[in-house]
Write a protein that holds these residues in place. Structure first.
Motif, PDB file in Angstrom:
ATOM      1  N   ASN A 323       0.821  -1.213   0.000  1.00 50.76           N
ATOM      2  CA  ASN A 323       0.000   0.000   0.000  1.00 50.76           C
ATOM      3  C   ASN A 323       0.854   1.262   0.000  1.00 50.76           C
ATOM      4  O   ASN A 323       0.505   2.263  -0.639  1.00 50.76           O
ATOM      5  CB  ASN A 323      -0.936  -0.008   1.212  1.00 50.76           C
ATOM      6  CG  ASN A 323      -2.106  -0.940   1.028  1.00 50.76           C
ATOM      7  OD1 ASN A 323      -3.002  -0.683   0.241  1.00 50.76           O
ATOM      8  ND2 ASN A 323      -2.104  -2.050   1.748  1.00 50.76           N
ATOM      9  N   LEU A 324       1.986   1.237   0.712  1.00 51.80           N
ATOM     10  CA  LEU A 324       2.887   2.383   0.685  1.00 51.80           C
ATOM     11  C   LEU A 324       3.477   2.587  -0.709  1.00 51.80           C
ATOM     12  O   LEU A 324       3.603   3.721  -1.192  1.00 51.80           O
ATOM     13  CB  LEU A 324       3.994   2.194   1.725  1.00 51.80           C
ATOM     14  CG  LEU A 324       3.577   2.330   3.190  1.00 51.80           C
ATOM     15  CD1 LEU A 324       4.736   1.969   4.105  1.00 51.80           C
ATOM     16  CD2 LEU A 324       3.085   3.741   3.493  1.00 51.80           C
ATOM     17  N   ALA A 325       3.839   1.460  -1.367  1.00 45.37           N
ATOM     18  CA  ALA A 325       4.368   1.573  -2.730  1.00 45.37           C
ATOM     19  C   ALA A 325       3.318   2.134  -3.679  1.00 45.37           C
ATOM     20  O   ALA A 325       3.610   2.987  -4.537  1.00 45.37           O
ATOM     21  CB  ALA A 325       4.847   0.204  -3.208  1.00 45.37           C
ATOM     22  N   ARG A 326       2.084   1.700  -3.538  1.00 47.72           N
ATOM     23  CA  ARG A 326       1.023   2.218  -4.407  1.00 47.72           C
ATOM     24  C   ARG A 326       0.784   3.707  -4.150  1.00 47.72           C
ATOM     25  O   ARG A 326       0.582   4.489  -5.086  1.00 47.72           O
ATOM     26  CB  ARG A 326      -0.250   1.418  -4.177  1.00 47.72           C
ATOM     27  CG  ARG A 326      -1.433   1.883  -4.989  1.00 47.72           C
ATOM     28  CD  ARG A 326      -2.525   0.847  -5.047  1.00 47.72           C
ATOM     29  NE  ARG A 326      -2.895   0.356  -3.732  1.00 47.72           N
ATOM     30  CZ  ARG A 326      -3.798  -0.608  -3.537  1.00 47.72           C
ATOM     31  NH1 ARG A 326      -4.395  -1.161  -4.576  1.00 47.72           N
ATOM     32  NH2 ARG A 326      -4.084  -1.019  -2.315  1.00 47.72           N
ATOM     33  N   GLN A 331       1.870   9.597  -5.751  1.00 46.92           N
ATOM     34  CA  GLN A 331       2.533  10.866  -5.481  1.00 46.92           C
ATOM     35  C   GLN A 331       3.664  11.168  -6.463  1.00 46.92           C
ATOM     36  O   GLN A 331       4.370  12.161  -6.302  1.00 46.92           O
ATOM     37  CB  GLN A 331       3.074  10.873  -4.056  1.00 46.92           C
ATOM     38  CG  GLN A 331       1.982  10.834  -2.998  1.00 46.92           C
ATOM     39  CD  GLN A 331       2.534  10.856  -1.590  1.00 46.92           C
ATOM     40  OE1 GLN A 331       3.757  10.851  -1.398  1.00 46.92           O
ATOM     41  NE2 GLN A 331       1.639  10.869  -0.613  1.00 46.92           N
ATOM     42  N   GLY A 332       3.863  10.312  -7.453  1.00 49.70           N
ATOM     43  CA  GLY A 332       4.855  10.569  -8.490  1.00 49.70           C
ATOM     44  C   GLY A 332       6.232  10.010  -8.204  1.00 49.70           C
ATOM     45  O   GLY A 332       7.193  10.336  -8.910  1.00 49.70           O
ATOM     46  N   LYS A 333       6.348   9.132  -7.204  1.00 53.10           N
ATOM     47  CA  LYS A 333       7.633   8.536  -6.883  1.00 53.10           C
ATOM     48  C   LYS A 333       7.819   7.261  -7.695  1.00 53.10           C
ATOM     49  O   LYS A 333       6.862   6.553  -8.027  1.00 53.10           O
ATOM     50  CB  LYS A 333       7.705   8.215  -5.384  1.00 53.10           C
ATOM     51  CG  LYS A 333       7.504   9.411  -4.471  1.00 53.10           C
ATOM     52  CD  LYS A 333       8.659  10.373  -4.534  1.00 53.10           C
ATOM     53  CE  LYS A 333       8.600  11.385  -3.397  1.00 53.10           C
ATOM     54  NZ  LYS A 333       7.351  12.151  -3.339  1.00 53.10           N
ATOM     55  N   SER A 334       9.082   6.960  -7.988  1.00 51.88           N
ATOM     56  CA  SER A 334       9.434   5.706  -8.648  1.00 51.88           C
ATOM     57  C   SER A 334       9.872   4.713  -7.575  1.00 51.88           C
ATOM     58  O   SER A 334      10.807   4.985  -6.813  1.00 51.88           O
ATOM     59  CB  SER A 334      10.560   5.930  -9.654  1.00 51.88           C
ATOM     60  OG  SER A 334      10.961   4.703 -10.230  1.00 51.88           O
ATOM     61  N   VAL A 335       9.193   3.559  -7.485  1.00 48.77           N
ATOM     62  CA  VAL A 335       9.426   2.602  -6.399  1.00 48.77           C
ATOM     63  C   VAL A 335       9.780   1.241  -6.986  1.00 48.77           C
ATOM     64  O   VAL A 335       9.463   0.922  -8.149  1.00 48.77           O
ATOM     65  CB  VAL A 335       8.188   2.481  -5.492  1.00 48.77           C
ATOM     66  CG1 VAL A 335       7.877   3.794  -4.819  1.00 48.77           C
ATOM     67  CG2 VAL A 335       6.982   1.987  -6.295  1.00 48.77           C
ATOM     68  N   ASN A 400      -0.459  -7.897  -7.632  1.00 52.87           N
ATOM     69  CA  ASN A 400      -1.677  -7.757  -8.423  1.00 52.87           C
ATOM     70  C   ASN A 400      -1.899  -6.324  -8.904  1.00 52.87           C
ATOM     71  O   ASN A 400      -2.635  -6.118  -9.882  1.00 52.87           O
ATOM     72  CB  ASN A 400      -2.882  -8.210  -7.614  1.00 52.87           C
ATOM     73  CG  ASN A 400      -2.845  -9.705  -7.347  1.00 52.87           C
ATOM     74  OD1 ASN A 400      -2.199 -10.453  -8.070  1.00 52.87           O
ATOM     75  ND2 ASN A 400      -3.525 -10.146  -6.292  1.00 52.87           N
ATOM     76  N   TYR A 401      -1.331  -5.328  -8.209  1.00 57.87           N
ATOM     77  CA  TYR A 401      -1.560  -3.951  -8.630  1.00 57.87           C
ATOM     78  C   TYR A 401      -0.261  -3.207  -8.973  1.00 57.87           C
ATOM     79  O   TYR A 401      -0.316  -2.037  -9.345  1.00 57.87           O
ATOM     80  CB  TYR A 401      -2.346  -3.169  -7.567  1.00 57.87           C
ATOM     81  CG  TYR A 401      -1.790  -3.240  -6.170  1.00 57.87           C
ATOM     82  CD1 TYR A 401      -0.713  -2.455  -5.763  1.00 57.87           C
ATOM     83  CD2 TYR A 401      -2.371  -4.093  -5.223  1.00 57.87           C
ATOM     84  CE1 TYR A 401      -0.223  -2.504  -4.482  1.00 57.87           C
ATOM     85  CE2 TYR A 401      -1.878  -4.164  -3.935  1.00 57.87           C
ATOM     86  CZ  TYR A 401      -0.811  -3.368  -3.558  1.00 57.87           C
ATOM     87  OH  TYR A 401      -0.328  -3.426  -2.284  1.00 57.87           O
ATOM     88  N   LEU A 402       0.901  -3.843  -8.802  1.00 60.36           N
ATOM     89  CA  LEU A 402       2.158  -3.238  -9.214  1.00 60.36           C
ATOM     90  C   LEU A 402       2.605  -3.825 -10.548  1.00 60.36           C
ATOM     91  O   LEU A 402       2.288  -4.982 -10.864  1.00 60.36           O
ATOM     92  CB  LEU A 402       3.241  -3.475  -8.151  1.00 60.36           C
ATOM     93  CG  LEU A 402       3.034  -2.791  -6.790  1.00 60.36           C
ATOM     94  CD1 LEU A 402       4.142  -3.180  -5.831  1.00 60.36           C
ATOM     95  CD2 LEU A 402       2.968  -1.273  -6.937  1.00 60.36           C
ATOM     96  N   ASP A 403       3.342  -3.043 -11.321  1.00 63.95           N
ATOM     97  CA  ASP A 403       3.854  -3.528 -12.591  1.00 63.95           C
ATOM     98  C   ASP A 403       4.923  -4.587 -12.360  1.00 63.95           C
ATOM     99  O   ASP A 403       5.531  -4.679 -11.279  1.00 63.95           O
ATOM    100  CB  ASP A 403       4.444  -2.369 -13.396  1.00 63.95           C
ATOM    101  CG  ASP A 403       3.361  -1.363 -13.781  1.00 63.95           C
ATOM    102  OD1 ASP A 403       2.179  -1.769 -13.811  1.00 63.95           O
ATOM    103  OD2 ASP A 403       3.694  -0.189 -14.017  1.00 63.95           O
ATOM    104  N   TYR A 404       5.142  -5.418 -13.364  1.00 61.15           N
ATOM    105  CA  TYR A 404       6.137  -6.481 -13.233  1.00 61.15           C
ATOM    106  C   TYR A 404       7.537  -5.921 -13.029  1.00 61.15           C
ATOM    107  O   TYR A 404       8.410  -6.563 -12.455  1.00 61.15           O
ATOM    108  CB  TYR A 404       6.099  -7.384 -14.471  1.00 61.15           C
ATOM    109  CG  TYR A 404       6.609  -6.726 -15.739  1.00 61.15           C
ATOM    110  CD1 TYR A 404       7.939  -6.860 -16.137  1.00 61.15           C
ATOM    111  CD2 TYR A 404       5.754  -5.970 -16.531  1.00 61.15           C
ATOM    112  CE1 TYR A 404       8.393  -6.249 -17.291  1.00 61.15           C
ATOM    113  CE2 TYR A 404       6.205  -5.366 -17.688  1.00 61.15           C
ATOM    114  CZ  TYR A 404       7.523  -5.512 -18.075  1.00 61.15           C
ATOM    115  OH  TYR A 404       7.981  -4.907 -19.211  1.00 61.15           O
ATOM    116  N   SER A 405       7.769  -4.688 -13.500  1.00 55.04           N
ATOM    117  CA  SER A 405       9.087  -4.065 -13.308  1.00 55.04           C
ATOM    118  C   SER A 405       9.214  -3.404 -11.948  1.00 55.04           C
ATOM    119  O   SER A 405      10.298  -2.937 -11.586  1.00 55.04           O
ATOM    120  CB  SER A 405       9.329  -3.029 -14.402  1.00 55.04           C
ATOM    121  OG  SER A 405       8.344  -2.008 -14.347  1.00 55.04           O
TER     122      SER A 405
END
Length: 536
Positions: A323-326, A331-335, A400-405
């Motif tokens: 959830n923090l990564a999402r 907020q425009g951060k790259s995680v 499930n909601y983050l990209d594979y990269s």
């Protein structure tokens, strides 16, 4: 029922009598037909006798011709003349056979009574037709009898039920009559005693003009005070002996670590509470505190490395990290999220427990909790609904909601314990990061049950301890945490997971929910806030 069953029985008996009479009549006609067929089955015999009669006549004619010829010529040299006596004897024998054949032919052409066969044939045809008619009638009567059997199958249990109901009614009537008889006897005995008694009141009692005062009010007040004291003592006793982390103040005192944020349980029934706003706001507060902590450390390197760990399993590390990564992405951060997978025989896998403060033992237990309903007693007594909403997007798995990269799963093998820093850790797992990466989120297994690379924890910019609010912090947990603090005590912070709404109110203020006008006014009166809406 009785009249109808009686009528059905009478009709059934008449039907059985008619059925049996037709069977008897049919049996007699069939016997007569068989007899007539025996008489009529002589056509072949008649033909045989007729052909035999013709042959005998021819033979007799030839013999008579030879005898006449022999007697006429009387030639001694003729063979017929020599054998004349034999020819006459043979002719006599043929005449006897011819007479016998004629008699048989007459017997076959007529009955024993002397009637012609044509008369018997008409009688046979009549009997066959009558037998067919009677057979058809018997078939119809048989179908009718089957219908009566079905009717009997309906009436038989109905009669038994009627008898049973009549017996019950009879028993109830007898009981009522016995009770009524006893009541009449009791009334008669009462009247008899009233008429026969000669006792009179000599000194009638008198009632006071004013009631005697009682201690009821005092007892009610004492009972209320005792009840209040018992309830208050129970609450204070439970609060005093509650050894769970519970809220941020108590957790900070026990853990001796700086506080970053809290996250509540994702409940199924929120009772008009804006749960979506609360979760998003708490995640934003956690991110703000993390950014302030990282800026305070004055770390010039980028990306920042945040290490998520816990002493035990089922603490909600994966859920909070995802959830923090999402939220950071919004907020425009790259995680980049790194989560561990099973290796070297490890049986604990945090990725299979996407909970928010409530441990899930297995998939079977999870499905049971999904289908668990709030007990009726809890609803009546007003207990809060603590069921978890497993369909919430906050409890979804990060992959499930983050990209594979943005999400990788690393293996815990020999190289995991040999890493020196986070860059070495990425190189061992063959993960290449871009120069635009802002934050690197890494989750490690529970430190109480698994080993971990100490130097990588020391190299992390912000180690975050995830712990549940409803668990007791034991000495084993503290010893495992002390080992982490030896390598990176200054930067280690904690997040309290699965807190209640009171703790949430201490972070974001009054919880937004739908409240009635009366409740708002009553709360303002209790808090002595009469001018909260006044504008200066």
């Amino acid at each position: 029922y009785y009249e109808q069953s009686k009528a059905v029985a009478i009709v059934k008996e008449d039907l059985d009598v008619e059925y049996n009479n037709k069977r008897i009549k049919l049996a007699g006609i069939e016997a007569a037909i068989r007899r007539l067929e025996e008489k009529l089955n002589v056509q072949d015999q008649i033909q045989l006798k007729s052909s035999k009669l013709v042959d005998l006549r021819k033979q007799l004619g030839n013999l008579n011709f030879r005898i006449t010829t022999a007697e006429t010529f009387q030639s001694a040299q003729s063979e017929d003349f020599k054998d004349l006596a034999n020819l006459k004897a043979e002719a006599k024998q043929l005449e006897e056979q011819l007479k016998e054949s004629i008699s048989d032919l007459y017997r076959y052409s007529n009955t024993t009574d002397g009637l012609p066969v044509s008369t018997i044939l008409n009688e046979w045809i009549t009997n066959v037709i009558e037998a067919e008619n009677i057979g058809a009638g018997i078939k119809v009567l048989g179908e009718r009898i089957k219908e009566f059997q079905k009717q009997y199958a309906i009436y038989a249990p109905a009669g038994a039920n009627i008898k049973r109901i009549e017996r019950e009614i009879s028993v109830s009537e007898q009981e009522f009559l016995e009770i009524l008889h006893g009541l009449n006897l009791a009334k008669l005995k009462l009247q008899d005693n009233e008429l026969a008694a000669n006792i009179k009141v000599v000194d009638p009692p008198y009632y006071p003009l004013s009631p005697i005062p009682t201690k009821r009010k005092i007892l009610v007040i004492l009972a209320a005070m005792v009840g209040f004291i018992l309830v208050l003592s129970s609450i204070l006793f439970a609060e005093y002996f509650d050894e769970t982390l519970k809220n941020k103040t108590k957790a900070s005192r026990i853990l001796q670590l700086p506080f970053v944020g809290v996250f509540p349980r994702v409940l199924l029934n929120t009772k008009k509470v804006n749960q979506l706003f609360i979760h998003n706001r708490l995640l934003e507060i956690i991110i703000q505190n993390i950014e302030l902590t990282l800026k305070t450390e004055n770390s010039p390197k980028k990306p920042y490395t945040i290490l998520f760990f816990s002493t035990q399993s089922q603490e909600g590390k994966t859920t909070l990290m995802g959830n923090l990564a999402r939220k950071l992405k919004i907020q425009g951060k790259s995680v980049l999220v790194l989560n561990y997978a099973n290796g070297l025989g490890y049986t604990i896998n945090e990725t299979q427990a996407p909970d928010a403060g409530v441990p899930v033992a297995s998939e079977g237990a999870k499905s049971v909790n999904k289908n668990r309903k709030l007990p009726i007693v809890s609803r009546i007594l007003g207990y809060p609904d603590l069921r978890i909403d497993y369909n919430s997007s906050f409890l979804d798995k990060p992959q499930n909601y983050l990209d594979y990269s943005e999400y990788y799963s690393y293996q815990i093998d020999e190289s995991f314990f040999a890493v020196k820093n986070c860059k070495d850790f990425l190189a061992h797992n063959k993960i290449e990061i871009s120069t635009s990466l802002d934050i690197l989120l890494i989750e490690i297994p529970p430190i109480l049950y698994n080993s971990y690379p100490v130097e990588m924890i020391a190299d992390a910019d912000l180690p975050l301890l995830i712990c549940r609010s409803n668990r007791v912090w034991s000495d084993a947990d503290q010893n495992a945490l002390n080992n982490i603090l030896k390598s990176n005590k200054r930067k280690t912070h904690f997040i309290l997971n699965g807190v209640d709404m009171q703790t949430v109110e201490s972070i974001i203020g009054e919880v937004p929910r739908e409240r009635s006008w009366f409740r708002k006014k009553f709360k303002a009166i209790i808090q002595l806030q009469f001018l909260t809406k006044s504008q200066i």
